[in-house]
Every structure is written in C-alpha cells, then in structure tokens.
Enzyme design. Structure first.
Site, PDB file in Angstrom:
ATOM      1  N   PRO A 111       0.840  -1.196   0.000  1.00 60.87           N
ATOM      2  CA  PRO A 111       0.000   0.000   0.000  1.00 60.87           C
ATOM      3  C   PRO A 111       0.882   1.256   0.000  1.00 60.87           C
ATOM      4  O   PRO A 111       1.926   1.279   0.658  1.00 60.87           O
ATOM      5  CB  PRO A 111      -0.791  -0.091   1.299  1.00 60.87           C
ATOM      6  CG  PRO A 111      -0.549  -1.443   1.853  1.00 60.87           C
ATOM      7  CD  PRO A 111       0.657  -2.018   1.202  1.00 60.87           C
ATOM      8  N   GLY A 115       3.452   4.093   5.310  1.00 58.09           N
ATOM      9  CA  GLY A 115       4.609   3.829   6.175  1.00 58.09           C
ATOM     10  C   GLY A 115       5.191   2.434   6.013  1.00 58.09           C
ATOM     11  O   GLY A 115       5.884   1.946   6.902  1.00 58.09           O
ATOM     12  N   LEU A 116       4.921   1.790   4.876  1.00 61.88           N
ATOM     13  CA  LEU A 116       5.434   0.433   4.685  1.00 61.88           C
ATOM     14  C   LEU A 116       6.587   0.393   3.668  1.00 61.88           C
ATOM     15  O   LEU A 116       6.948  -0.667   3.161  1.00 61.88           O
ATOM     16  CB  LEU A 116       4.301  -0.514   4.271  1.00 61.88           C
ATOM     17  CG  LEU A 116       3.214  -0.671   5.343  1.00 61.88           C
ATOM     18  CD1 LEU A 116       2.023  -1.456   4.810  1.00 61.88           C
ATOM     19  CD2 LEU A 116       3.753  -1.354   6.605  1.00 61.88           C
ATOM     20  N   GLY A 117       7.130   1.552   3.410  1.00 61.97           N
ATOM     21  CA  GLY A 117       8.353   1.606   2.589  1.00 61.97           C
ATOM     22  C   GLY A 117       8.123   1.433   1.100  1.00 61.97           C
ATOM     23  O   GLY A 117       9.009   0.946   0.395  1.00 61.97           O
ATOM     24  N   SER A 118       6.943   1.881   0.616  1.00 61.29           N
ATOM     25  CA  SER A 118       6.694   1.705  -0.822  1.00 61.29           C
ATOM     26  C   SER A 118       7.657   2.546  -1.666  1.00 61.29           C
ATOM     27  O   SER A 118       8.118   2.096  -2.717  1.00 61.29           O
ATOM     28  CB  SER A 118       5.241   2.015  -1.178  1.00 61.29           C
ATOM     29  OG  SER A 118       4.961   3.354  -0.897  1.00 61.29           O
ATOM     30  N   SER A 119       8.021   3.757  -1.193  1.00 59.53           N
ATOM     31  CA  SER A 119       8.948   4.594  -1.981  1.00 59.53           C
ATOM     32  C   SER A 119      10.312   3.925  -2.068  1.00 59.53           C
ATOM     33  O   SER A 119      10.917   3.863  -3.144  1.00 59.53           O
ATOM     34  CB  SER A 119       9.168   5.966  -1.350  1.00 59.53           C
ATOM     35  OG  SER A 119       7.991   6.600  -1.120  1.00 59.53           O
ATOM     36  N   ALA A 120      10.787   3.417  -0.926  1.00 61.82           N
ATOM     37  CA  ALA A 120      12.111   2.774  -0.921  1.00 61.82           C
ATOM     38  C   ALA A 120      12.098   1.534  -1.807  1.00 61.82           C
ATOM     39  O   ALA A 120      12.991   1.343  -2.639  1.00 61.82           O
ATOM     40  CB  ALA A 120      12.503   2.405   0.497  1.00 61.82           C
ATOM     41  N   ALA A 121      11.057   0.702  -1.654  1.00 65.00           N
ATOM     42  CA  ALA A 121      11.008  -0.536  -2.454  1.00 65.00           C
ATOM     43  C   ALA A 121      10.909  -0.208  -3.940  1.00 65.00           C
ATOM     44  O   ALA A 121      11.479  -0.915  -4.779  1.00 65.00           O
ATOM     45  CB  ALA A 121       9.835  -1.406  -2.010  1.00 65.00           C
ATOM     46  N   ASP A 161      15.202   2.523   5.142  1.00 62.86           N
ATOM     47  CA  ASP A 161      14.194   1.836   4.320  1.00 62.86           C
ATOM     48  C   ASP A 161      14.863   1.170   3.113  1.00 62.86           C
ATOM     49  O   ASP A 161      14.585   0.014   2.789  1.00 62.86           O
ATOM     50  CB  ASP A 161      13.130   2.814   3.810  1.00 62.86           C
ATOM     51  CG  ASP A 161      12.149   3.224   4.896  1.00 62.86           C
ATOM     52  OD1 ASP A 161      12.464   3.025   6.074  1.00 62.86           O
ATOM     53  OD2 ASP A 161      11.077   3.748   4.549  1.00 62.86           O
TER      54      ASP A 161
HETATM   55  O1  PMV Z   1       8.076   7.273   6.521  1.00 60.23           O
HETATM   56  P1  PMV Z   1       7.624   6.240   7.506  1.00 60.23           P
HETATM   57  O2  PMV Z   1       6.186   6.330   7.816  1.00 60.23           O
HETATM   58  O3  PMV Z   1       8.090   4.867   7.157  1.00 60.23           O
HETATM   59  O4  PMV Z   1       8.327   6.549   8.932  1.00 60.23           O
HETATM   60  C1  PMV Z   1       9.441   7.317   9.117  1.00 60.23           C
HETATM   61  C2  PMV Z   1      10.100   7.003  10.425  1.00 60.23           C
HETATM   62  C3  PMV Z   1      10.432   8.219  11.265  1.00 60.23           C
HETATM   63  O5  PMV Z   1      11.194   7.756  12.372  1.00 60.23           O
HETATM   64  C4  PMV Z   1       9.170   8.869  11.788  1.00 60.23           C
HETATM   65  C5  PMV Z   1      11.240   9.256  10.498  1.00 60.23           C
HETATM   66  C6  PMV Z   1      12.650   8.823  10.132  1.00 60.23           C
HETATM   67  O6  PMV Z   1      13.222   9.447   9.195  1.00 60.23           O
HETATM   68  O7  PMV Z   1      13.237   7.933  10.779  1.00 60.23           O
END
Ligand code: PMV
Length: 328
Positions: A111, A115-121, A161
């Site tokens: 999704p 916050g599940l790392g879709s941009s990084a993946a 990530d």
């Molecule tokens: O972008 P997310 O939702 O995966 O979370 C970032 C994690 C934080 O600790 C809030 C920010 C960071 O850069 O570490």
C-alpha cells in the site's frame, strides 16, 4: 555503453518499523524488518526516446528529455511515480545514455503512503532492474543509488528503508553505529493493518520536533524508555520470545501515543488486535494514519486472523523477508 535489449525483472520488499520510529531521529536505536510484500519491476530499453511507466491502472509516457515537473503537470495522481521517474533519469544519465528510452512495468503489493516503505522498495527495485540492463547486480551500488534517490522524496531520511529493502532481514539501526542484522531463533508471524489514512512523514516529524521543544523533559523520559524497549525487544527477537516481543510492541506504542502521533483509526485497529488474541501491537512508521503492526501467536495465527478480520481495517498476514532485492 552496452546494454541488454531483452526484458529484465527485479523485485524488492516492503519494510515495517518494529521499534524506535521518531526516537531514531534523535539518535536512538530502531529495529526495522523487510516483509514478504514486494514491488516488482520489469524494464526494457525502447528506441522511441520515451520513458513509459505502467503501474496498475496508471500510466505515463513522456519524452526522455522531460524534466521531473512533467509528472505533476500531467496528473497529480501520478505523483507516486515521481521516485521511479527520477531513478530512470538518474541511471540513464549515470550511464551516459541520452539516446535510449525505457519501458517500465510495475506491480506492487505494498500500500502506498502508509509507512510500509513503498517509496524505498520502488527505488530499490527500479534501480536494480535498470542496473540489470547494464549487467550490474551489485547490491551495494543498488543500495547507494536507491538511497540517494529516496532522499529526494524523504529529505533527511536515514536510508534505513532502502537498506532493509535491498538487503532484507531484520535490522538494528543505531544512528551512531550503523546497521546490524538480527537473526531470530524462530519464526514470527506479523499482522499488518492499514487505516487507509495517508500520512506525510515530514509533517509528523515536524510535529514531534515541536513536541520535543515544548516538553523537553517528557521527551527525554520517553526517549530513554524507547531506548530500553528497543534493547529488550532485540533480545526477545534473538531468543524467539514471542510473549516478551509482543509486550514490547505494545509498550512502544504507548510511548508513541504519548508523543501524540497516534490517530483514532490506529487506536481502533490496535484495540481490535489486542482484544482478539494478538500478543502486542503498535503503530508503525510516522503515525497519524498509515499502518499498525501486531504480533500473532505462531501456533494460532489463522484463528486469531479470522477473529481480527471481523473488525474494521484491511489486514495482511506477513513474515519477515530475508532475500531483499532479487532478480528474475
Ligand atoms: O516514513 P515512515 O512512515 O516509514 O516513517 C518514518 C520514520 C520516522 O522515524 C518517523 C522518520 C525517520 O526518518 O526515521
């Protein structure tokens, strides 16, 4: 520069922050793991001098000389293609290829914006597929390039990530020491619940910064507790201690709640998990929406999932991914 003309494929996993989000920004440790939900990318060179990207229902086809602003100009809903477009432009320019185009087909199980790392993946799998066209499958180079690309989207990101998505596994990250892998004694089963509320990491990080400025002693106390939770959690992962790991997740969530980064929908999902047999649960990532992660007893995972799924939320049962980026 020589390149393959056939189609190449690569994929990279999503991530879940198990412990330490937000506190990691202030030099505390975090534990982050790759999970078995992936973004797959098929790439092929074209001779039409166009960058063509397809992802589900969405598609974009622009001349290779286009600047990145073309994405917002075309359609705001295509914004999630931004990192992918940037990766393509970057790799083509790195290889000195000004006269080829690229076709990219993306298939995502992750999704977006939760916050599940879709941009990084998406950065890792795109860079991996493109490098693969040039017969370069060096993971360290893939990580370095993907990290730089992802930092364009999440400025000041730690790079964790992309690291987790490239190398897989469960990673302990200490800002002053770097990354180290944690190898658990046994299998853990996780449940991810998504609220459907997209969050902006940058915004929530700024809110925490203000909280810290206004409540410095409270923040210090929360940080110390978060540090201790992370250390205990690391031992419970090593030892395969499900009960303690579950408790640590819930403890970590209480700290994040006090920090003000929860959301009514997150609280509802967590309550549902804890009332129906999860061993612990917390928000994951920046919060104020996004996703939660719960630990489910290995021997009763199906039964607990059935009970939790009766409540609200979208759920997916996941396991840790130890492969990271893969080809083919
Ligand atoms: O972008 P997310 O939702 O995966 O979370 C970032 C994690 C934080 O600790 C809030 C920010 C960071 O850069 O570490």
């Amino acid at each position: 520069m020589n390149y393959r003309t056939n189609k190449v494929v690569s994929s990279a996993p999503a991530k879940v922050i198990l412990f330490g989000e937000h506190f990691v920004v202030y030099s505390n440790p975090a534990i982050v793991a790759a999970i078995n939900k992936r973004i797959s990318v098929q790439a092929q060179v074209n001779d039409k001098l166009r960058i063509s990207i397809k992802s589900g229902e969405n598609s974009l086809s622009v001349p290779v000389i286009s600047k990145e602003e073309i994405i917002t100009a075309n359609d705001n809903s295509l914004l999630f293609l931004h990192p992918i477009f940037k990766c393509i432009k970057h790799v083509l320019s790195e290889k000195g290829l000004l006269n080829v185009g690229i076709n990219l087909d993306i298939d995502s199980q992750i999704p977006y914006g939760e916050g599940l790392g879709s941009s990084a993946a998406s950065c890792v799998s795109t860079v991996a597929a493109l490098y693969s066209l040039f017969s370069n499958r060096d993971r360290n180079q893939i990580y370095e390039t993907a990290r730089i690309m992802e930092q364009n989207i999440h400025t000041n990101s730690s790079g964790i990530d992309c690291y987790v998505s490239t190398f897989g596994g469960i990673i302990n990250f200490e800002p002053n020491k770097g990354f180290s892998k944690i190898r658990p004694e046994k299998k853990f089963t996780l449940l991810i619940g998504t609220t459907g509320v997209k969050h902006s990491t940058g915004k929530v990080v700024s809110q925490v910064k203000q909280f810290r400025q206004r409540n410095s002693s409270v923040f210090k106390d929360l940080s110390l507790k978060a540090h201790a939770v992370c250390k205990r959690a690391m031992n419970s992962i090593y030892e395969g201690n499900e009960l303690e790991l579950g408790n640590m997740l819930t403890e970590n969530h209480k700290l994040l709640y006090t920090l003000g980064v929860s959301h009514p929908k997150i609280e509802k999902l967590i309550e549902n998990c804890l009332d129906n047999g999860a061993l612990g649960a917390k928000l994951t990532g920046a919060g104020k929406g996004g996703a939660i992660v719960a630990l489910i007893p290995n021997d009763r995972s199906k039964e607990v999932l059935t009970r939790i799924s009766r409540g609200s939320g979208k759920w997916m049962l996941v396991e840790f991914d130890y492969d990271g980026v893969v080809f083919g």
